[in-house]
Design an enzyme around this catalytic site. Sequence first.
Site, PDB file in Angstrom:
ATOM      1  N   TYR A 273      15.522   2.989   1.406  1.00  0.00           N
ATOM      2  CA  TYR A 273      16.741   2.638   1.709  1.00  0.00           C
ATOM      3  C   TYR A 273      17.682   3.197   1.896  1.00  0.00           C
ATOM      4  CZ  TYR A 273      15.301  -1.296  -2.193  1.00  0.00           C
ATOM      5  OH  TYR A 273      14.488  -2.176  -3.026  1.00  0.00           O
TER       6      TYR A 273
ATOM      7  N   TYR B 115       7.091   1.377  -2.286  1.00  0.00           N
ATOM      8  CA  TYR B 115       8.069   2.439  -2.837  1.00  0.00           C
ATOM      9  C   TYR B 115       7.548   3.033  -4.083  1.00  0.00           C
ATOM     10  CZ  TYR B 115      11.887   0.377  -4.188  1.00  0.00           C
ATOM     11  OH  TYR B 115      12.522  -0.713  -4.561  1.00  0.00           O
TER      12      TYR B 115
ATOM     13  N   ARG C 217       5.769   0.571  -6.185  1.00  0.00           N
ATOM     14  CA  ARG C 217       7.103  -0.757  -6.205  1.00  0.00           C
ATOM     15  C   ARG C 217       6.622  -1.809  -5.079  1.00  0.00           C
ATOM     16  NH1 ARG C 217      11.597  -3.842  -7.410  1.00  0.00           N
ATOM     17  NH2 ARG C 217       9.867  -5.009  -8.822  1.00  0.00           N
TER      18      ARG C 217
ATOM     19  N   HIS D 166       9.017  -6.183  -1.872  1.00  0.00           N
ATOM     20  CA  HIS D 166      10.164  -7.151  -2.206  1.00  0.00           C
ATOM     21  C   HIS D 166      11.426  -6.781  -1.344  1.00  0.00           C
ATOM     22  CE1 HIS D 166      11.675  -3.389  -4.040  1.00  0.00           C
ATOM     23  NE2 HIS D 166      12.590  -3.892  -4.659  1.00  0.00           N
TER      24      HIS D 166
ATOM     25  N   HIS E  47      15.720  -8.059  -2.426  1.00  0.00           N
ATOM     26  CA  HIS E  47      16.387  -9.411  -2.829  1.00  0.00           C
ATOM     27  C   HIS E  47      17.899  -9.797  -3.041  1.00  0.00           C
ATOM     28  CE1 HIS E  47      16.464  -4.691  -5.711  1.00  0.00           C
ATOM     29  NE2 HIS E  47      15.832  -4.260  -4.792  1.00  0.00           N
TER      30      HIS E  47
END
Lengths: 230, 195
Positions: A102, A141, A151, A154, A156
């Site tokens: 991120y 990640y 995770r 995906h 958001h």
Amino acid sequence: MMADRDWNSQPPYIHEGYKSTVLRGPTKPLVPLKHTLSERTGPVYGHDSLAENDADLTKNGRRGGEPIGERIVVAGRVVDEGGRPVPGTLLELWQANAAGRYNHDIDRHDAPLDPNFFGGGRCVTDADGHYRFYTIKPGAYPWGNHANGWRPNHLHFSLFGPSIATRLVTQMYFPGDPLLALDPIFLGVPEGARDRLVAAFDLAITEPDFALGYRFDIVLNGRSQTPMEG
Amino acid sequence: MAFKQTPSQTVGPFFAYGLTPEQYGYPFASIAGATVAGVEGDAVITVEGRVFDGAGEAVPDALVEIWQADGAGRYNHPADRRASNRTFGGFARCGTGTDPEKRFVFRTVKPGSVDGEQAPHISVIVFMRGLPCHAYTRLYFPEEAAANAADPVMASVPEARRGTLVAERLERDGGIVYRFDIYMQGDNETVFFDV
């Protein structure tokens, strides 16, 4: 009338497999609230809220080069529980880059940042509730919830819909991801509702010689009955 | 054909560049900041607080949103047919990760009663890592004791818990500050509504 949140569709606040919920989820019963004008209204952000390339994450973070990773198209429809389109709805999207990192100071995952990928974008649904994003497929990640926890890939999404009562923040997952069966956040959703979070590969959205397409339709809380005329 | 609700998921810890980019210093325009659009002048108030977890720790990665009527009790929304003040946005958004005290700090105006029946209030929505669905609550004003006592939503809350919905009024640096700490758990757990 607006329909309330359907707790057969929504994850409970406390789900022990997802450790952070244990200290953060409310423990006392929610107090039912008959919707007043305060709940039947909400912020309105239409097409004039968008800048050029806001819906194209492959372009909006470029600093002289192309972002790394697999380009994808993510498109779908936003509807209410009666199947009626929800036009003029702002969708906000944010995600990790192709390496699973991120663009955030507190993300300490040892994977590269991409100088040409910002990871955030937005678009507004058209008159039929359709939206369309171009982006890069995010990487998986690791996270510290449990031993060897990862995770699934995906995106958001954040949506307002027509009011505060329809407010939704959710995640879109990818079909066939082996991490889904192991992910406590995904598994916190009631069993019959989980597949609504998984996009479908769609050749009609796929663009030739450019990018695979995924369809992700979103159903907001809301009117489940056809309103009476007049 | 049945259209069933899309399940909610946590906003996660890394929402800042997508939802509050300007507050966190990212080069991406925010759709809303911590100041409600259109507020100005002597009527501006500060609404601030922290979000506490079950261990009593202030949460540094929460996102708080507020939605409210203007000083005359009108919403900037098509469903409020009385609305004539389209300059007051009514909405603001603030993450708790940029303040040394982990506060959310909003600048807005005190809302009027929306219908003459409800007491003045601000809708407050909390998101964070570890919260699979957002939590909805309301802020009420301590100097409105009579209106609060007659408020139908307040009346639906168990009496012993009503105090969690009432902010604390402070005067600081010549301005009015309403402090509204949110407790996710514990003896003083904030009342959250099923909306």
